[in-house]
Design an enzyme around this catalytic site. Structure first.
Site: not given
Length: 252
Positions: A158, A44, A22-23, A165
Site C-alpha cells: 500500500y 473520470a 461508486r464505493g 493519502k
C-alpha cells in the site's frame, strides 16, 4: 425540514462529490441527496457506472447531475470548478472521495503509477485551491477529504497510496488554516478496510477482524455517516481534523 444526521440542511445546498459514482463516494452522495442537497457527481472514466449511479440516486428521490472531469490533472479540476461557478455560482459542500491504487512491494515500486495515485489524491484540493477559496460558501462551507488508515500505518503493498493519502492529510491541515478565517471548515475522514471494497486474503482478514473491537469491517455507509457529521452546522468548530472509521482497529 431536511436534515443531515439530524441537523438542518437547507434544500438547494450544492454538494460536489468527487468520485461520487461508486464505493464510499456513492454512499456519501446518497446521504447528502437524502438530506436535500443538489449533488454533483464527478467521475473520470466509467461512463456506464456513472449513468447507473445517477439513475439509482434519482430513483431514490435525489437531485443529481453528472460532471465528468479527470481530477488527477490540473486542467480537469479547473474546468470542473469553473463549470460549477457558471452553473451554480457557489459550492456549499465538497467531498473528495476519488482514489487510484496500484499495489506493489515498497522495494519494487511502480514509480509512474505511484505519482498518478498521488495526483488523484491531492488533485481537487491542490489544483483547485485558488478557486475553492472564492467558490466555497463563506461561513458554512465544508470540505471533507476521504483518506485511509494507510496514511499512518503500514499496509502490505500500500506504500504508493499510503504516501498519497499522507500528503492529502497534510494538505487538509494547511487548507484548514487558510480557509478558517472565511468560515470554511476543512477536515478528513480516514477509512479502514471497508466491507465489499475488494478481496482480502483469508489469513489477513482473520487477523484484521481479530484486532477490530467491533469484530467486523466498517461499511461505506458508516464512512458516509461520519462525512455527513462533518458537514453539519455544529461541526463548524472542527478544522484540520482526521476522524478515523475502522471499527476501532487502530486502537490495538
Amino acid at each position: 425540514m431536511t436534515t443531515i444526521n439530524g441537523a438542518p440542511a437547507a434544500n438547494g445546498s450544492v454538494a460536489l462529490v468527487v468520485g461520487g459514482t461508486r464505493g464510499i463516494g456513492l454512499a456519501v452522495a446518497r446521504k447528502l441527496g437524502t438530506a436535500g442537497c443538489e449533488v454533483l457527481l464527478n467521475y473520470a472514466h466509467d461512463e456506464d457506472g456513472a449513468l447507473a449511479a445517477e439513475r439509482q440516486l434519482s430513483e431514490e428521490g435525489g437531485k443529481v447531475r453528472l460532471m465528468r472531469a479527470d481530477i488527477g490533472r490540473p486542467a480537469g479540476v479547473v474546468r470542473l470548478l469553473d463549470d460549477i461557478r457558471r452553473t451554480h455560482g457557489r459550492l456549499d459542500v465538497l467531498v473528495h472521495a476519488a482514489g487510484s491504487f496500484h499495489p506493489a512491494p515498497t522495494a519494487s515500486p511502480h514509480i509512474g503509477k505511484y505519482l498518478g495515485d498521488g495526483a488523484v489524491a491531492v488533485g481537487p484540493l491542490l489544483y483547485g485551491a485558488a478557486r475553492l477559496h472564492s467558490l466555497m460558501t463563506p461561513g458554512t462551507g465544508r470540505i471533507v477529504a476521504v483518506s485511509s488508515i494507510g496514511a499512518r500505518t503500514v499496509v502490505p503493498g500500500y506504500a504508493g497510496l499510503g504516501m498519497a493519502k499522507a500528503a492529502l492529510e497534510t494538505l487538509v491541515r494547511y487548507l484548514a488554516v487558510e480557509l478558517a478565517g472565511k468560515g470554511v471548515a476543512v477536515n478528513a475522514v480516514a477509512a479502514g478496510k471497508v466491507a465489499g471494497s475488494g478481496p482480502v486474503p483469508a489469513q489477513a482478514l482473520e487477523g484484521l477482524l481479530r484486532r477490530t473491537p467491533t469484530g467486523r469491517l466498517a461499511t461505506a455507509e458508516e464512512v458516509a455517516d461520519v462525512v455527513a457529521l462533518l458537514c453539519r452546522p455544529e461541526a463548524g468548530g472542527l478544522h484540520g481534523q482526521v476522524l478515523t472509521v475502522d471499527g476501532g482497529a487502530c486502537l490495538r
